[in-house]
Design an enzyme around this catalytic site. Structure first.
Site, short mmCIF file in Angstrom:
data_model
loop_
_atom_site.label_atom_id
_atom_site.label_comp_id
_atom_site.label_asym_id
_atom_site.label_seq_id
_atom_site.Cartn_x
_atom_site.Cartn_y
_atom_site.Cartn_z
N HIS A 1 0.82 -1.21 0.00
CA HIS A 1 0.00 0.00 0.00
C HIS A 1 0.86 1.26 0.00
O HIS A 1 0.40 2.34 -0.34
CB HIS A 1 -0.89 0.03 1.24
CG HIS A 1 -2.02 -0.92 1.17
ND1 HIS A 1 -1.88 -2.27 1.31
CD2 HIS A 1 -3.34 -0.70 0.94
CE1 HIS A 1 -3.06 -2.85 1.19
NE2 HIS A 1 -3.96 -1.91 0.96
N SER A 2 2.09 1.12 0.39
CA SER A 2 2.98 2.26 0.54
C SER A 2 4.19 2.13 -0.38
O SER A 2 4.92 1.13 -0.31
CB SER A 2 3.45 2.34 2.00
OG SER A 2 4.57 3.16 2.12
#
Length: 130
Positions: A12-13
């Site tokens: 997600h990052s």
């Protein structure tokens, strides 16, 4: 040595994926194709279908590709990409993100085949820290 298995880190990052890439590169993965797909197309927290698809292409050198997602929608996004572009030499692995990536990269660096690399990542789930 066989054509190395590529590893794709889906998070997600972007920073998390890049940080993990730096870690595994420092433990001897110079011969292992690594690619990351972190965050959304515009750099926010989330996952991107196109980034995952492009990372698979980037990591593919002919030996197969192991895709390691971190959690939640990164799993769903990676799964959707592989359902839309099915290939027997690309596999999504259910493994702890950091430990699985380390195990996969170390195993791939030894010249192991796709199944062995995927199994090493999965097996990382059973390694106790304490």
């Amino acid at each position: 040595m066989n054509t190395p298995v590529g590893i794709v880190l889906v998070s997600h990052s972007a920073e998390l994926a890049s940080g993990l890439r730096l870690l595994v590169e420092q433990i001897g993965s110079k011969d292992v194709p690594l690619a990351t797909a972190g965050g959304t197309d515009d750099g926010r927290i989330g996952t991107s279908y196109d980034l995952v698809l492009n990372a698979i292409k980037e990591a593919d050198r002919g030996g197969g590709v192991v895709v390691l997602p971190d959690l939640g929608s990164s799993v769903l996004t990676a799964r959707t990409v592989l359902e839309d572009h099915p290939r027997p030499d690309v596999t999504l692995v259910d493994a702890p993100f950091v430990e699985g990536a380390v195990a996969a990269v170390v195993t791939a660096a030894s010249g192991a085949d796709l199944k062995t690399v995927a199994d090493a990542a999965k097996e990382a789930r059973n390694v106790h820290k304490l």
